[in-house]
Motif scaffolding. Structure first.
Motif, short mmCIF file in Angstrom:
data_model
loop_
_atom_site.label_atom_id
_atom_site.label_comp_id
_atom_site.label_asym_id
_atom_site.label_seq_id
_atom_site.Cartn_x
_atom_site.Cartn_y
_atom_site.Cartn_z
N ARG A 145 41.70 29.20 34.57
CA ARG A 145 41.62 29.29 33.11
C ARG A 145 40.28 29.91 32.75
O ARG A 145 39.34 29.22 32.36
N PRO A 146 40.16 31.23 32.93
CA PRO A 146 38.85 31.88 32.76
C PRO A 146 38.25 31.70 31.38
O PRO A 146 37.04 31.56 31.25
N GLN A 153 30.74 27.33 30.47
CA GLN A 153 29.49 27.89 30.98
C GLN A 153 28.58 28.36 29.86
O GLN A 153 27.35 28.30 29.99
N VAL A 154 29.16 28.85 28.75
CA VAL A 154 28.34 29.23 27.59
C VAL A 154 27.59 28.01 27.06
O VAL A 154 26.40 28.08 26.77
N HIS A 155 28.30 26.88 26.95
CA HIS A 155 27.64 25.65 26.48
C HIS A 155 26.56 25.20 27.45
O HIS A 155 25.48 24.75 27.02
N GLY A 156 26.84 25.32 28.75
CA GLY A 156 25.82 24.96 29.74
C GLY A 156 24.60 25.84 29.64
O GLY A 156 23.46 25.36 29.71
N ALA A 157 24.81 27.15 29.43
CA ALA A 157 23.69 28.08 29.30
C ALA A 157 22.88 27.79 28.04
O ALA A 157 21.65 27.83 28.06
N TYR A 158 23.58 27.50 26.93
CA TYR A 158 22.87 27.20 25.69
C TYR A 158 22.03 25.93 25.83
O TYR A 158 20.90 25.86 25.34
N THR A 159 22.57 24.93 26.50
CA THR A 159 21.83 23.67 26.69
C THR A 159 20.52 23.93 27.43
O THR A 159 19.46 23.43 27.05
N GLN A 160 20.59 24.75 28.50
CA GLN A 160 19.38 25.09 29.25
C GLN A 160 18.42 25.90 28.39
O GLN A 160 17.21 25.63 28.36
N LEU A 161 18.95 26.88 27.67
CA LEU A 161 18.11 27.75 26.84
C LEU A 161 17.44 26.96 25.73
O LEU A 161 16.24 27.14 25.46
N LEU A 189 23.43 32.21 33.71
CA LEU A 189 23.70 33.49 33.04
C LEU A 189 24.39 34.47 34.00
O LEU A 189 25.29 35.22 33.59
N ARG A 190 24.00 34.45 35.26
CA ARG A 190 24.67 35.31 36.26
C ARG A 190 26.13 34.90 36.42
O ARG A 190 27.03 35.75 36.44
N LYS A 191 26.37 33.61 36.51
CA LYS A 191 27.75 33.11 36.65
C LYS A 191 28.56 33.42 35.39
O LYS A 191 29.77 33.67 35.47
N GLU A 194 29.86 36.88 35.58
CA GLU A 194 30.98 36.94 36.52
C GLU A 194 32.24 36.36 35.88
O GLU A 194 33.34 36.90 36.03
N ARG A 195 32.07 35.24 35.16
CA ARG A 195 33.23 34.62 34.51
C ARG A 195 33.79 35.51 33.40
O ARG A 195 35.00 35.59 33.22
N TYR A 196 32.90 36.21 32.69
CA TYR A 196 33.36 37.13 31.66
C TYR A 196 34.19 38.26 32.28
O TYR A 196 35.20 38.69 31.72
#
Length: 342
Positions: A145-146, A153-161, A189-191, A194-196
């Motif tokens: 389910r890409p 992963q967007v939410h995970g990236a935003y949390t880190q940022l 962000l790299r992942k 790839e997911r995109y």
């Protein structure tokens, strides 16, 4: 350590390939198991494309192998030469990803051809069985389910940022923790890229779904761009802010502006989750930003060369703000269209 879906599906595909091999009476399940391992892919679209490519190159490889055995015989040198030829053919056809399994087919068919055509065909059938087993497992067991994984992963990236941006100017985070969190953000962000790419490969049959998917792709690309601009702001602050003359007296105002942008980014994410109304006014007040720009311009006007590091930081901050506003508008448009189509 966690077991991912692809790891689990690889094991299931190998097990199914071995079971089918015994069911069909193949002398050995190894070739089918190897074919299953090569065929598992992270998305259904990529899996289907990989199977079709594998089918073409494996048929080609099998034909070349059979002809070669008839012409030059079955020797170590001839097998090596045929492998080189098949590799070049795969590259020529732009199907480099199929080279591994195609070479397995070539070696298996050439090794078996001396025992007769039927035996060579059986070896090729074993390869097809492994490919089929892997494709079935990929489609039926935890189908990829890409889009859902991309949003996670967007939410995970935003949390880190968000964590890093909120402490960028105050510099309160320990250096080792900051470095570890920043490396983690870069990895996410790299992942995400790839997911995109996997999400972009998915295809919809219905025209209506294709249009909705096209809008989601544009929105997703902007989500990534906004995150990258936030990460760029982190880099610029780290490289230029703390060595800039006058940074101390501007620390509170820069910190306040970045905090406001971080909050704005968070509210956009909440809007995309459906927790904030579409077209709700969440954009930061432009008057505050305009006032900040005027004050900073007046301050820098006295000696621009001396304070140019602050220019780098402010430019990166305003670029981040610009991309967030663009993301906000796109989110409103996409969500409103989705509401109209329901």
């Amino acid at each position: 350590m966690t077991i991912g879906a692809r790891v689990l599906k690889t094991g299931l595909a190998v097990a199914l390939a071995i079971y089918l091999s015994s069911l069909f009476g193949f002398p050995s399940p190894i070739i089918a198991a190897v074919a299953a391992i090569f065929t598992i892919q992270p998305s259904i679209s990529r899996s289907w494309q990989h199977v079709t490519d594998q089918l073409q190159t494996n048929v080609l490889g099998a034909v070349v192998a059979i002809i070669s055995v008839q012409l030059v015989g079955h020797t170590a040198i001839s097998i090596g030469i045929v492998c080189i030829v098949v590799i070049l053919l795969c590259i020529r056809l732009r199907m480099e990803s199929t080279i591994g399994l195609t070479l397995v087919t070539v070696v298996a068919v050439m090794e078996a051809n001396q025992q007769g055509w039927l035996f060579a065909v059986e070896r090729f059938t074993m390869v097809l069985t492994g490919m089929g087993a892997a494709f079935l497992v990929n489609v039926l067991v935890f189908p990829p389910r890409p889009r859902h994984q991309f949003i996670e992963q967007v939410h995970g990236a935003y949390t880190q940022l968000s964590l890093l941006l909120r402490m960028a100017i105050s510099n309160e985070m320990k250096e080792d923790v900051h470095r570890a969190e920043k490396d983690r953000l870069a990895g996410v962000l790299r992942k995400l890229e790839e997911r995109y790419a996997l999400f972009e490969e998915e295809r919809s049959l219905l025209p209506k779904r294709r249009q909705a998917r096209a809008r989601q792709l544009i929105l997703s690309k902007q989500l990534i761009k906004a995150l990258h601009k936030g990460a760029d702001l982190l880099d610029v602050v780290e490289e230029h802010y703390f060595t800039a003359p006058g940074s101390g007296e501007w620390a509170q105002r820069f910190d306040s502006q970045i905090e406001e942008l971080t909050k704005y980014h968070e509210q956009i994410m909440l809007k995309l989750e459906g927790k904030i109304k579409v077209n709700a006014s969440i954009e930061p007040e432009e008057e505050r930003e305009t006032k900040f720009i005027k004050e900073l311009t007046a301050y820098l006007g006295g000696n621009l060369e001396e304070h140019k590091r602050l220019v780098f930081v402010s430019s990166s901050m305003f670029e981040y703000a610009f991309q967030l506003r663009r993301l906000d508008r796109l989110a409103d448009q996409v969500l409103q269209r989705e509401e109209e189509e329901e």
